[in-house]
Design an enzyme around this catalytic site. Structure first.
Site, PDB file in Angstrom:
ATOM      1  N   HIS A   1       0.907  -1.326   0.002  1.00  0.00           N
ATOM      2  CA  HIS A   1       0.087   0.034   0.107  1.00  0.00           C
ATOM      3  C   HIS A   1       0.998   1.216   0.153  1.00  0.00           C
ATOM      4  O   HIS A   1       1.743   1.279   0.821  1.00  0.00           O
ATOM      5  CB  HIS A   1      -0.873   0.195   1.257  1.00  0.00           C
ATOM      6  CG  HIS A   1      -1.858   1.144   1.402  1.00  0.00           C
ATOM      7  ND1 HIS A   1      -3.107   0.850   0.841  1.00  0.00           N
ATOM      8  CD2 HIS A   1      -1.881   2.281   1.764  1.00  0.00           C
ATOM      9  CE1 HIS A   1      -3.734   2.124   0.803  1.00  0.00           C
ATOM     10  NE2 HIS A   1      -3.185   3.142   1.340  1.00  0.00           N
TER      11      HIS A   1
ATOM     12  N   ASP B   1     -14.609   2.952   6.489  1.00  0.00           N
ATOM     13  CA  ASP B   1     -13.553   4.107   5.950  1.00  0.00           C
ATOM     14  C   ASP B   1     -13.879   4.984   4.827  1.00  0.00           C
ATOM     15  O   ASP B   1     -13.526   5.979   4.931  1.00  0.00           O
ATOM     16  CB  ASP B   1     -12.354   3.057   5.640  1.00  0.00           C
ATOM     17  CG  ASP B   1     -11.056   3.869   5.093  1.00  0.00           C
ATOM     18  OD1 ASP B   1     -10.470   4.740   6.005  1.00  0.00           O
ATOM     19  OD2 ASP B   1     -10.861   3.959   3.882  1.00  0.00           O
TER      20      ASP B   1
ATOM     21  N   ARG C   1     -13.214  13.231   6.214  1.00  0.00           N
ATOM     22  CA  ARG C   1     -12.259  13.764   6.374  1.00  0.00           C
ATOM     23  C   ARG C   1     -11.680  14.918   5.181  1.00  0.00           C
ATOM     24  O   ARG C   1     -11.189  15.638   5.482  1.00  0.00           O
ATOM     25  CB  ARG C   1     -10.995  12.602   6.726  1.00  0.00           C
ATOM     26  CG  ARG C   1     -11.043  11.898   8.133  1.00  0.00           C
ATOM     27  CD  ARG C   1     -10.306  10.644   7.970  1.00  0.00           C
ATOM     28  NE  ARG C   1      -8.808  11.074   7.863  1.00  0.00           N
ATOM     29  CZ  ARG C   1      -7.936   9.933   7.236  1.00  0.00           C
ATOM     30  NH1 ARG C   1      -8.371   8.831   7.059  1.00  0.00           N
ATOM     31  NH2 ARG C   1      -6.875  10.464   7.207  1.00  0.00           N
TER      32      ARG C   1
ATOM     33  N   SER D   1      -7.163   3.831   8.823  1.00  0.00           N
ATOM     34  CA  SER D   1      -7.773   3.778   7.486  1.00  0.00           C
ATOM     35  C   SER D   1      -7.051   2.770   6.517  1.00  0.00           C
ATOM     36  O   SER D   1      -7.424   1.706   5.906  1.00  0.00           O
ATOM     37  CB  SER D   1      -7.772   5.117   6.879  1.00  0.00           C
ATOM     38  OG  SER D   1      -7.896   5.003   5.461  1.00  0.00           O
TER      39      SER D   1
ATOM     40  N   LYS E   1      -8.336  -1.583   6.041  1.00  0.00           N
ATOM     41  CA  LYS E   1      -8.341  -2.190   4.276  1.00  0.00           C
ATOM     42  C   LYS E   1      -7.386  -3.260   4.378  1.00  0.00           C
ATOM     43  O   LYS E   1      -7.868  -4.409   3.825  1.00  0.00           O
ATOM     44  CB  LYS E   1      -8.129  -0.919   3.657  1.00  0.00           C
ATOM     45  CG  LYS E   1      -9.330  -0.087   3.603  1.00  0.00           C
ATOM     46  CD  LYS E   1      -9.265   1.062   2.478  1.00  0.00           C
ATOM     47  CE  LYS E   1      -8.176   2.001   2.980  1.00  0.00           C
ATOM     48  NZ  LYS E   1      -8.064   3.298   2.421  1.00  0.00           N
TER      49      LYS E   1
HETATM   50  N1  URA Z   1      -4.699   6.487   2.397  1.00  0.00           N
HETATM   51  C1  URA Z   1      -5.564   5.635   2.834  1.00  0.00           C
HETATM   52  O1  URA Z   1      -5.911   4.631   2.573  1.00  0.00           O
HETATM   53  N2  URA Z   1      -6.351   6.344   3.919  1.00  0.00           N
HETATM   54  C2  URA Z   1      -5.831   7.531   4.415  1.00  0.00           C
HETATM   55  O2  URA Z   1      -6.353   8.045   5.433  1.00  0.00           O
HETATM   56  C3  URA Z   1      -4.490   8.256   3.820  1.00  0.00           C
HETATM   57  C4  URA Z   1      -3.910   7.345   2.739  1.00  0.00           C
END
Ligand code: URA
Length: 408
Positions: free
Chosen positions: A80, A159, A166, A181, A185
């Site tokens: 990620h 999220d 946000r 967040s 995931k």
């Molecule tokens: N990437 C994400 O998936 N969530 C965040 O809060 C910031 C970057």
């Protein structure tokens, strides 16, 4: 109770699991209003979250949707990135890792920023289908060892809601909220091991390297509480990553790297570093040995072949990939050395060309983008091309006047 919880966080006191659960699930049920959640998020932004709050909130996020479990005995390594301008690393790294024999299932999101996300970039390949069911993912995984698709709607729905809020309440850059967040995931997505690419600098969510490091350490801790190995890399995002910024234009650059045609720049180094870490995690081998394997599959064409196999399997026709045929060249007004290329400005210009979304429902123009002709550190002569724009209608090039810092 709602106001008590906001008040408690405002006074920088730790919230219990029950309080966090009540507030966040109340928001999901629409019992907590946007303005109340925004107030709590801002209090969190200012006062932070404790380790215990972060682990508890991650669990609340994960439990808001489905948790995927793939029917395989192979180790699934996921990656990620916290996002950056010109970040096409997944398109390069995933086929390399799969070509090394470490299977990859990567579910990505769409971008709501300056350029598209990985999914938008893949969709710029005509025919490529990003929507896969868990059954189809398992079949493809067994057949070719690589899947790049979009996240299912029911993966951490909390999220999606909180991130959207946000985004419009000035609360994106909270380290604790970013950690929750991302990790919710990744864990719900069924990964066994997770590699994180955390960006810092002018074009990143977090500007300071020390904040990026703190975020990495927190995510490693969350991983520990789920018995998942998590590694992170810190990478600089002051300048765009590589030569291309856009969607299809970034796929073209990814192909160049996979074919070994682009060498010795920060993007190539980062891709090799990320792929080596994933192979090292997936095979439990040293980084040095993993890097050897990574360079081998780039040089012998296996990485590019794996990319082609992936595109074909998901219905894409790489021969139809294209960029706009309307182009404009921006030339240097003086001779010297390029000291800086402002990533944020490049991102904003790319967005104004149509390569990203301002609102969720906006349509992306896949064929537009910016191709840098020179990177930081290179010499340039007056009148030489600094970048080429692929546009759908001609623009006033003066918007590029502040992007390049050139010292004579
Ligand atoms: N990437 C994400 O998936 N969530 C965040 O809060 C910031 C970057």
């Amino acid at each position: 109770m709602i106001l008590d919880i906001i008040d408690k966080k405002r006074k920088n006191e730790e919230l219990s699991y029950v309080e966090l659960d009540y507030f966040f699930n109340g928001y999901l049920k629409k019992e907590v209003k946007d303005y109340q959640m925004s107030a709590l998020l801002m209090a969190i932004c200012i006062n932070g979250l404790t380790k215990k709050e972060i682990v508890n909130l991650t669990k609340i996020f994960i439990d808001s949707g489905e948790v995927l479990k793939f029917n395989t005995d192979k180790i699934i390594v996921d990656k990620h990135s916290t996002g950056g301008i010109g970040d096409k690393t997944t398109l390069v790294v995933a086929p390399i890792v799969a070509a090394c024999g470490v299977p990859v299932i990567k579910m990505s999101g769409r971008g709501l920023g300056y350029t598209g996300g990985t999914i938008d970039k893949l969709e710029s390949i005509p025919g490529y289908n990003v929507n896969q069911t868990p059954k189809k993912i398992e079949k493809q995984f067994e057949d070719i060892g690589i899947v790049l698709c979009s996240q299912s709607a029911n993966l951490v729905p909390m999220d999606k809601l909180i991130y959207a809020l946000r985004d419009v309440s000035g609360t994106v850059s909270s380290i604790g909220l970013i950690a929750v967040s991302i990790m919710s995931k990744k864990i719900a997505g069924g990964a066994d091991k997770i590699l994180l690419d955390i960006k810092y600098g002018k074009g990143a969510l977090l500007e300071k390297k020390k904040d990026a490091q703190e975020l990495g350490d927190i995510m490693v801790d969350i991983g520990k509480s789920y018995k998942k190995e998590v590694r992170y890399i810190l990478s600089n995002m002051d300048v765009p990553l590589g030569y291309a910024v856009g969607n299809s234009i970034e796929v073209f650059e990814a192909i160049d790297i996979l074919c070994g045609d682009e060498k010795d720049n920060i993007l190539v180094d980062l891709c090799v570093d990320l792929a080596s870490n994933m192979v090292s995690m997936g095979k439990n081998i040293s980084l040095k040995e993993a890097k050897k394997q990574v360079l081998e599959v780039i040089n012998n064409g296996k990485a590019y072949n794996k990319f082609l196999e992936l595109i074909k399997y998901q219905g894409g026709d790489i021969k139809k990939l294209k960029v706009s045929n309307i182009t404009q060249k921006y030339k240097s007004k003086k001779s010297g050395i390029i000291k800086d290329i402002n990533a944020l400005s490049i991102g904003k210009i790319s967005l104004s060309l149509g390569s990203g979304r301002v609102n969720k429902e906006d349509e992306i123009d896949y064929d537009v983008g910016i191709e840098l002709n020179k990177l930081v550190g290179e010499k340039v002569k007056k009148g030489e091309v600094l970048c080429k724009l692929y546009v759908n209608k001609k623009i006033n090039l003066s918007i590029l006047d502040d992007v390049f810092t050139i010292e004579e």
